[in-house]
Design an enzyme around this catalytic site. Structure first.
Site, PDB file in Angstrom:
ATOM      1  CG  ASP A   8      40.530  42.780  37.732  1.00 52.21           C
ATOM      2  OD1 ASP A   8      40.035  42.354  36.684  1.00 52.21           O
ATOM      3  OD2 ASP A   8      40.630  42.113  38.781  1.00 52.21           O
ATOM      4  CG  ASP A  35      41.399  40.168  42.700  1.00 51.10           C
ATOM      5  OD1 ASP A  35      40.963  39.980  41.542  1.00 51.10           O
ATOM      6  OD2 ASP A  35      42.134  39.372  43.297  1.00 51.10           O
ATOM      7  CG  ASP A  87      37.608  40.113  38.265  1.00 48.27           C
ATOM      8  OD1 ASP A  87      37.622  39.603  37.129  1.00 48.27           O
ATOM      9  OD2 ASP A  87      38.384  39.770  39.180  1.00 48.27           O
TER      10      ASP A  87
END
Length: 609
Positions: free
Chosen positions: A509, A505, A303
């Site tokens: 996600d 994080d 990410d």
């Protein structure tokens, strides 16, 4: 504890029996050796019977046959040595597990319990659970910071080694964030509590440790699957050796060296060693099974915001467009932004204060959420916001100035335009910078053997591509919603031959972290939904812990396999020698002990760097 006691009893029996034999009392020596073997045989029989009732032919069955056979054939010393082999191996495994989990245990044991909070004109001692945001707490020399907060007043010197693994203390200035679990390594300092102790970073780590799985890895269970095949194989070899020679001790010697201690011990010790090494570097791995899956990683999805980048924009530059100097433009803009609810306002104010610029209190503030804010600062009419916001208030050529700043570095940057007393005076450029160590993440992952590294982000395609290019990542999945990220993980799991790892994080996600074979959460700023969902939690602000986690998994798995293959190879070779009558039971037991020690020492390498 049980294995330790049984190992002591077995060792005592062997030593005592040896002394009696040297004193010319072979009968008493055999009796003592037999007693030492029987003490281990009884609980071993119970454990094996329980496993068989559950349909599990465990590795202990081979040791049971070897000890029982030795006692029946009058080879009491061989039986005692095999008994020591089993109980001593179990005791050593327990010691290794305790040694390996030391860092995790220390994290829990050193959790702060009390705090010294200002109340009126004095300081009161309260339980950390009573702290609430905006409480002012004094942290005395040597004390542990009880909750996440902001340093107030004098600089703070803190030791963050328990959280980050970094040995050197750091100095935090007034206004800097300080995390719970850090130790005051200097003079007393004050903090303003930012969140309750239960929601702070250290409490999150403790919860993760306490709930971490204690499961055995799939590879360690290979021992039991191996026994289902190897037990009848060993019995067959032993039977053939007995039948061909007419000597039952040959069959016993085969069973003694067939005891699969290398397989019993090597994998658990290697994996708990890996867990320890990871914990010491600020990486919480939730169980040996997770570590094993990391060892076969073939695909890593990264990410962007908050994982590869800090997720906390900083002032990159202030471009002068009028007569005012950049510092004055920044001072007036940040003073106005103190009352703004925009996502960039806090970062702008903090960045200005970190530059030592004193801010004033604005008046007459009006704001249109997401577009801009206007008000009066020090007698000046200040307007801060987007180009459309300033144009609507009579400022001219705003869009032209904004476009002129697009020098190819516009992606991932926010431009805050500042108008003062009707004149466009400057543009403040805010940028979300890479996390420490992020530049080398993709390269280090490929060095570790990962075949496929991709960036997945909800941000615009040009932003994601710029970040990916700076990291050396070729494949980009941009403008991805949480549902889209799920589909990306699902597709890659179907195509990949190895483990698919997702690193994130935020709340968005969490679904992808849960679906991936291994989810890694970057949780240096405290408890998040992603950290509760993930299999691995990185509690330090270091992107290099991502390839580090993969490397620890690969190394632990490699060491476990090396130990098992090496140990079993030696055991099978010894079986052949024993079958031809060149290895008596006692010497076979001693040889197997030597093999065990070599295998265990090799597995313990996982504890080292």
């Amino acid at each position: 504890m049980k294995d330790r006691v049984l190992a002591i009893v077995s060792l005592t029996a062997i030593v005592t029996g040896g002394a009696l034999w040297l004193l010319g009392e072979p009968g008493w020596a055999d009796a003592v050796w037999g007693l030492g073997a029987a003490v281990v045989l009884v609980p071993l029989t119970i454990d094996t019977a329980r496993s068989l009732l559950e349909g599990d032919v465990g590795v202990d069955a081979i040791a049971l046959v070897a000890i029982a056979g030795a006692l029946i054939l009058g080879e009491q010393l061989a039986g005692a040595i095999v008994a020591l082999m089993m109980s001593g191996g179990g005791a050593l495994e327990a010691w290794a597990a305790g040694r390996a989990r030391r860092e995790l245990r220390l994290l829990v044991e050193r959790a702060p319990r009390i705090a010294h909070r200002y109340a009126g004109d004095g300081v009161e001692e309260v339980a950390v659970e009573e702290l609430v945001p905006d409480d002012v707490v004094v942290v005395r020399a040597g004390e542990i910071v009880p909750a996440d907060g902001v340093v107030s007043g004098a600089d703070a010197v803190v030791d963050e080694s328990a959280l980050t693994g970094e040995p050197l203390p750091v100095t935090l200035p007034d206004g800097a964030d300080v995390r719970s679990g850090s130790t005051n390594a200097g003079n007393a300092f004050e903090i303003v509590v930012a969140r309750s102790a239960a929601e702070s970073a250290y409490a999150s780590i403790v919860r993760l440790v306490r709930t971490a799985e204690s499961d055995r890895a799939r590879f360690t269970r290979l021992a039991d699957r191996y026994a289902a095949v190897f037990l009848p194989f060993s019995l067959a070899v032993a039977g053939i050796a007995w039948a061909a020679s007419g000597d039952p001790t040959r069959g016993l010697a085969v069973m003694v060296v067939a005891t699969p201690c290398p397989l019993i011990l090597a994998a658990p010790i290697a994996f708990v060693g890996g867990l320890s090494r990871a914990a010491g570097a600020g990486v919480i791995v939730k169980g040996a099974g997770v570590l094993e899956r990391l060892g076969t990683t073939s695909t890593v999805l990264l990410d962007k915001t908050g994982t590869i980048t800090s997720g906390d924009p900083e002032i990159e530059q202030v471009v002068e467009l009028g007569a005012l100097p950049a510092q004055e433009t920044l001072r007036l803009a940040a003073s106005l932004e103190q009352l703004s609810a925009h996502v960039l306002a806090e970062s702008l104010v903090r960045g200005t204060q970190e530059r030592g610029i004193r801010l004033m209190t604005p008046t007459g503030v009006t704001e249109e959420p997401g577009r801009g804010v206007a008000g009066v600062v020090d007698g000046h009419r200040v307007t801060v916001g987007s180009s459309g916001w300033l144009e609507a208030r009579g400022y001219e050529s705003v869009r032209d100035h904004a476009r002129a700043l697009d020098d190819g570095r516009g992606a991932g940057r926010a431009k805050i335009l500042v108008g003062i007393d009707g004149e466009l005076e400057g543009v403040i450029v805010m940028a979300d910078h890479l996390r420490p160590g992020a530049e080398a993440v993709a390269h280090e992952l490929r060095e570790a053997g990962v075949e496929h590294v991709a960036l997945v982000s909800g941000d615009r395609i040009e932003v994601a591509r710029e970040v990916a290019a700076s990291l050396g990542i070729d494949e980009v999945y941009a403008e991805q919603s949480p549902e889209d990220k799920l589909q990306v993980v699902r597709d890659l799991r179907e195509r990949s031959q190895g483990t698919v790892v997702m690193v994130g994080d935020g709340i968005n996600d969490a679904p992808a972290l849960a679906l991936a074979d291994v989810g890694i959460a970057m949780a240096s700023k405290g408890a998040t939904v992603s950290s509760e969902t993930a299999d691995v939690v990185v509690v330090v602000d270091q992107a290099d812990r991502i390839p580090f986690s993969v490397n620890v998994g690969r190394r632990s798995l490699r060491i476990a396999r090396q130990s098992v293959v090496f140990g079993l190879g030696l055991s099978v070779g010894a079986m052949v020698v024993a079958a031809f009558g060149y290895l008596p039971p006692v010497w076979g037991a001693l040889l197997q002990e030597g093999i065990d020690v070599a295998v265990i020492l090799n597995a313990l390498r996982a504890l080292r760097e």
